[in-house]
Scaffold this active site. Sequence first.
Site, PDB file in Angstrom:
ATOM      1  N   CYS A  28       0.392  -1.526   0.206  1.00 63.46           N
ATOM      2  CA  CYS A  28       0.264   0.147  -0.019  1.00 63.46           C
ATOM      3  C   CYS A  28       0.984   0.450   0.295  1.00 63.46           C
ATOM      4  CB  CYS A  28      -0.887  -0.096   1.138  1.00 63.46           C
ATOM      5  SG  CYS A  28      -2.070  -1.483   1.479  1.00 63.46           S
ATOM      6  N   GLY A  56       0.007   0.128  -5.152  1.00 60.65           N
ATOM      7  CA  GLY A  56      -1.140  -0.294  -4.737  1.00 60.65           C
ATOM      8  C   GLY A  56      -2.427  -0.498  -6.026  1.00 60.65           C
ATOM      9  N   ASN A 130      -0.928   1.972   5.999  1.00 61.35           N
ATOM     10  CA  ASN A 130       0.257   0.853   5.190  1.00 61.35           C
ATOM     11  C   ASN A 130       1.533   0.161   6.093  1.00 61.35           C
ATOM     12  OD1 ASN A 130       3.665   1.684   3.328  1.00 61.35           O
ATOM     13  ND2 ASN A 130       2.063  -0.525   2.660  1.00 61.35           N
TER      14      ASN A 130
END
Lengths: 483, 483, 483, 483
Positions: A28, A56, A130
């Site tokens: 992410c 991502g 993340n």
Amino acid sequence: MEPLDLIHQPASDPLAENEPCSALGHHCGVAGLFSPDPLNVPERLFYMLFSLQHRGQESCGVAWEEDGRHRGYKDLGMVAPVLGRFLREERRSRLGIGHVRYSTAGGGGLQNAQPIVVDCNKGRLALAHNGNLSNGGRLRKELTAAGSIFQGTADSELVLHLISRSREGTREDFLREALAPLEGAYSLVLMHEGALVAIRDPSGFRPLYVGEKGGATYVASETCALHAVGPMPFREIAPGEVLIVDRAGSRSFFLEPRLPRRACVFELIYFARPDSEVFGESVHGARVRLGEMLAELDEAAGLRADVVVPVPDSGNIAAIGYARRAGLPFDFGLARSHYAGRSFIMPTKDQRELAARLKLHAVPEVVAGKRVVMIDDSLVRGTTSRIIVGLLREAGAKEVHLRLAAPELKWPCYYGIDIPSRDELISNRLDAAGIAREVGADSARFLPVDRLLSGLGHSQGYCSACFDGNHPFRPDVGEKEGQ
Amino acid sequence: MEPLDLIHQPASDPLAENEPCSALGHHCGVAGLFSPDPLNVPERLFYMLFSLQHRGQESCGVAWEEDGRHRGYKDLGMVAPVLGRFLREERRSRLGIGHVRYSTAGGGGLQNAQPIVVDCNKGRLALAHNGNLSNGGRLRKELTAAGSIFQGTADSELVLHLISRSREGTREDFLREALAPLEGAYSLVLMHEGALVAIRDPSGFRPLYVGEKGGATYVASETCALHAVGPMPFREIAPGEVLIVDRAGSRSFFLEPRLPRRACVFELIYFARPDSEVFGESVHGARVRLGEMLAELDEAAGLRADVVVPVPDSGNIAAIGYARRAGLPFDFGLARSHYAGRSFIMPTKDQRELAARLKLHAVPEVVAGKRVVMIDDSLVRGTTSRIIVGLLREAGAKEVHLRLAAPELKWPCYYGIDIPSRDELISNRLDAAGIAREVGADSARFLPVDRLLSGLGHSQGYCSACFDGNHPFRPDVGEKEGQ
Amino acid sequence: MEPLDLIHQPASDPLAENEPCSALGHHCGVAGLFSPDPLNVPERLFYMLFSLQHRGQESCGVAWEEDGRHRGYKDLGMVAPVLGRFLREERRSRLGIGHVRYSTAGGGGLQNAQPIVVDCNKGRLALAHNGNLSNGGRLRKELTAAGSIFQGTADSELVLHLISRSREGTREDFLREALAPLEGAYSLVLMHEGALVAIRDPSGFRPLYVGEKGGATYVASETCALHAVGPMPFREIAPGEVLIVDRAGSRSFFLEPRLPRRACVFELIYFARPDSEVFGESVHGARVRLGEMLAELDEAAGLRADVVVPVPDSGNIAAIGYARRAGLPFDFGLARSHYAGRSFIMPTKDQRELAARLKLHAVPEVVAGKRVVMIDDSLVRGTTSRIIVGLLREAGAKEVHLRLAAPELKWPCYYGIDIPSRDELISNRLDAAGIAREVGADSARFLPVDRLLSGLGHSQGYCSACFDGNHPFRPDVGEKEGQ
Amino acid sequence: MEPLDLIHQPASDPLAENEPCSALGHHCGVAGLFSPDPLNVPERLFYMLFSLQHRGQESCGVAWEEDGRHRGYKDLGMVAPVLGRFLREERRSRLGIGHVRYSTAGGGGLQNAQPIVVDCNKGRLALAHNGNLSNGGRLRKELTAAGSIFQGTADSELVLHLISRSREGTREDFLREALAPLEGAYSLVLMHEGALVAIRDPSGFRPLYVGEKGGATYVASETCALHAVGPMPFREIAPGEVLIVDRAGSRSFFLEPRLPRRACVFELIYFARPDSEVFGESVHGARVRLGEMLAELDEAAGLRADVVVPVPDSGNIAAIGYARRAGLPFDFGLARSHYAGRSFIMPTKDQRELAARLKLHAVPEVVAGKRVVMIDDSLVRGTTSRIIVGLLREAGAKEVHLRLAAPELKWPCYYGIDIPSRDELISNRLDAAGIAREVGADSARFLPVDRLLSGLGHSQGYCSACFDGNHPFRPDVGEKEGQ
């Protein structure tokens, strides 16, 4: 209790986009900004998130403050189609955060898209995350028992429940209390009552940077997202640092305990964008060094070759380093279609073979009659490599030597990277010689872990658990869920 | 604390669909089923929700049990495009629930779409809600203070938090505890650990029916959704009843206190589908009676007319009753385009006039030279009526008498109906004579509240607060949010 | 030479739209306008074509003059999605034409969409065509032999080739020459070098009207399309008339030979919109008379019944006439879903049964315990009628008598109506008693052809070939292609 | 007579795709195949056209023979979305052709998409065309005068009319007669009555190749499209050759007069894919040589530099040649986003600056403190170069030397390449020194035309009119329309 599995059909098929070739899941990316003078915050977040798209592609979203309220927008899909509207809307705001999300095939869905925007007793909160918590499963069980409700399957809701359940009154106190039980990787960006909060876990698994431009403060996973706004001075947010930015200015405090740094070495090898700095290193520079190390090993082994060909674009930079050190010509013996991102359903095995030809082409002019060193960044299942070696041979290559600018990938990651199961990893089945045979190459070589770590700037402070199984935190039984 | 406002662009533009003509917002519809033998549950829910589409067009969703897990799918949009996939997928399940949602322009969004599927300490829970809690704001504040987190703005999350926070161990006990503080309207359908639970609030504001077919139990807001599965015996779920159906069979308990029934009279006038039964009444039959009552009032007043023309399709059935009682011919003097649901952006006032002509046409053959009684179900702002009266005059009508098969709409609803603000309601500005002048009619007449209530089956037990301001529950200050 | 079959996937699925219930194919509709003062011509055409949508849903298009050039836009799909853009664009023009097209399943496609816009030696030409040429196949062969190229399969290209091949110099001369060989139905609208040309074939098979408003001249297949622009005086364009409108004003000439009028009676029974006038008749009025005639036949036969129920909306108006003449109550015993136009793929037979329930509902309140006269406009295959009779019985109807406000449909049409093959037409297999048995009704009755024709305004001048096989023109062998 | 301008909104926005960076318009690509044993011909054409996507992104289409009929499918948009369905459909055929089309902004539209499929007196014909006829305007006028009708604006319809008008009976005879009057560029692929016909104009402006695999014959603009089907032996179709392949086998005849070859040198510089062979040359090899020539010129001029950086991907291969000859390191100092093809609307000038940062990034590690040689393939307007030079300077480059692997672009092309007007071409305004100033570079250098031509394999036989104005055919007045 079984995990939920809320499925959702994306507005725009995320497969119908450009995809990098590799089989490893990105995780992410996060971004945030605070400006004392109102800006078009969602537009700025668009630029930052677009530059983090490689981290991502499943979903993306932004949340921002507007007229004293939190507003948000998120959907499955890529940044340009989902958030492109914000290039055409003028919204004035001082504060916002954003997120791009990768997810495993099974655990995706809109209910896990971020930012998560909530009302709670600490006020208005929005969060983007993340990383992955290795003790997320246990914490979830404890919170559920105490009455918390979980609408998604991702760890990130945990952090919000812990904040809401804290009895502490000040922001620093309740954040310290809420974050104390967390183990694993978390680079977090929060909006809380007019403030931007950026948090990096004490081990510093994932990168997080802060920069300033024109009085505004920008936070992002990688420096390339800061550059997307314009040139600006920046610094790494330290492991364990909690940075708060609001109208009163900017200040930090640090989480206890201060653990040894465990920066994810795969960020340098594969994830981060080459023009970024992460963990204080130039990503491009690190990859050139990986290629050089490979060439040194081959030189020591006496390999004779004619040309160095990268697998585009993942092997490009390591191939530059290899060719330079080996004194061999670098050339584009493999070309990638500019249109192959647009995927299509391939029902039969036959068609899969044909599809591979559409994405990658060997250039006879470069490889015919040559001894080719073919460079890639890492090897997961080996299926693509087999096809590529075949293309090179078909175009007339005399020898093909497969070189990987990383060690053998053998173990799971509990800190946010989606690695296939151990059974699927070719390096758990075969040694280098076996791999060469399986993919049809004349030889194969990886970079040993110790060489990798010593060759990078610091010899310490990296997590290389996916290569050597040396995991800083062990998960609760049955835990594995990527952020 | 300000309400969140998470915006989301729908996958398919909900405006690009068939819309009923009226300006009143529908609320929501719920459905559920339990079958001891596995069925294609999402497919069955599709048929039920499709038949409840008139109760909400903003979003829809289903949740079901599959292989011991809760699965779900929801999105902004109508039932056919969003859930049509379930006609093509074979899924075996014993249990599922579904929802169609209407929302006010401002408060919509995917974060409020239902069913809500969660993990909590009572196990796997999924919920679909029709109605609105008049004390939702106060309860939300209390729960937030105690550490609950709210991701959406709708009341429905409240119920889940109250269930999760209950210390009671058995399903009956924690449901009793969780539901006790609720005030207002709630027809709820839940999935909980293998059981279907259907709950109707003690005032019985919204309808809820249960039927059985082939061993399976079906629950839905209206009987038309039961018919969509096939003919089956059915009964009304009683006000305050909690019905539980699982593999052990079906049983009910009742919530305390048992309040007097307050069934929403607008369900009969406008919301429910004519082939449905709600509150023990045939909707078609009730509307015919409303038309008859209007005719009786006109007869007493000595109105002379030539033809009864309904505003299609909202005035159709009352016009049948009126024509029959008045001894006048019923005829289709207004025709609706079969293609006008497909809406288009009309930027200028000129175009709005032209657009009205595209949706509705007057038929000269029927109205030219005639004294026309024009019947509609209710009057909100009066703007459409003005255009329709104009069309009739242009087609040659000699007189136009506007008749509404409902009382003057004057007050807000706190129980789930979206009524425009009091300022916008024409009956708060003008009396019948003034309305006739404003819309260009020769006369206008409404049905008085007492006549309406005495004319329906029971003279008691209806909520008519939107007409007379006699609200059974007063909301907390500032409360108004439709489900 | 085999016909071409160019397939094309529409931008928007035309099935995903509202569809009338009947199984008979509509044909096409045309519109045009000339204004000495520039107007937003494509916008006006949008309104006209939207009102002609019932005449064709496969494709639509407009062409107009702008800055001395012909511009055009067409696509597969309905008027609102395909042409909606012209509500938002300001385009000044004096001249334009438009078309909506129906097509059989096999012969559709974008290559047949109209208007056709071409360059030729007569200058800039654009054409829109409603009808079908019974000698189209022979003409096509002759033209091809002489060097003409055909890109589509429709007759309309023929007319353009004949115009281009004429050696005549003046517009009247080359039109006379080009149209002389045509047999069959053609209502044509052309743009030619600044003039609007409207042409109706000498038999007058298809309707064509002209009206004036604000100095501009509007031409359309039905008067409802003129009303869509606003109230205006209008007249029928006569069979064989060629009307030319340009800056010099408006004038007509007539094609030879002047054939007897053969107006398509199906326009009155089924195709045209009830608020239109076609062939000098009110469509609504004609349908009421058809219902009255049916009632007279039943009265003579001594039928006893309790209620008259139309199949919505196709049987609505005839049912008004029937109930009025029979002295029976008219009531909505069948209700159509407002959302059922949105079609969905139904792979299994089971699902088809369920789908029928989604589109149409019987209302027990109206039909339970009653002897029901069920009125529809015509009977094609009989499959839908069987389902509807079943719904009425399931809702408690004691008797169901099927009445059709048209004769038995038995023959093909060569003039633009898409009728299923003779084998599929139920009236070629069964008589009324047999049909009643097959659809499950207690009795069935059609309107005899002679009664139909004598009951309409003129007893002469209608084409009723699809009922009696009395075709005015016989096609070349193998000819049949609808416009 | 003004050209028509039929506009059409594409199903999928063609802008929402990957775009190469350059400002020069690609033209078109063609493909075809004949197989004595039935194959899934549309699927094979998909693979071939996908590999020719770089030659045209506006529209694409295929036509094939199936059950003795010609079928076709085409739409605006890219190969994967438009033709992807053919990967999922099994269609058996012996014969098919396909086309990808580029078009100028004004002259695009679906009416010009190809293949064109027609009926005419020579039977069933389908045609796909790459190139542009310099005498197309005059021929169109003559044919129109003789009665031909044109539905599109492209030259390709001309060829069909000429074939149809020929009085010759045999295929060879009528093709000779039809092609004789054509001047300019045409690589044509036709289906005619069971045969595949491939035609290359006598000057050989555009490439055309034929290969054989498994008994089937494949024809395509570039060899990369043959490789997409699999490895196969291939040869160039000669200038003026007409190749016919059917069940009787394969044979050729040649058009008169045999003109000197005029192969488009821009195919080698820019259009063709690097893994292709065109005009008997490896495209990759030719581009390496162009880079080497540039380096030789710089060496002679005494340029001192530290690193060679290509503009990705257009300058990649020439940069390899330059670096190799100059003995300088090649490195990726500019990185292209993998996601930037997805375009977004940029309403303000500010946003355009930001957007450029999203597509291309400079890598400080590579360029900081360095004298950079920046290589691109050609220079059109110079606007992008100015931004890129700015990015390099911002990343710390000490000097930036712009090198173009082509001569100055100054003239229009009448043979199928879309070059901006002379006013827009920077080389018509400024010399190299002026260009360096305008883009902010320290110096700029082009490759002289004579050096370019002598440096390629043959010194003769290339058309370099866009550089030197030496046009082999002059167009009729006012002619310019790209295919």
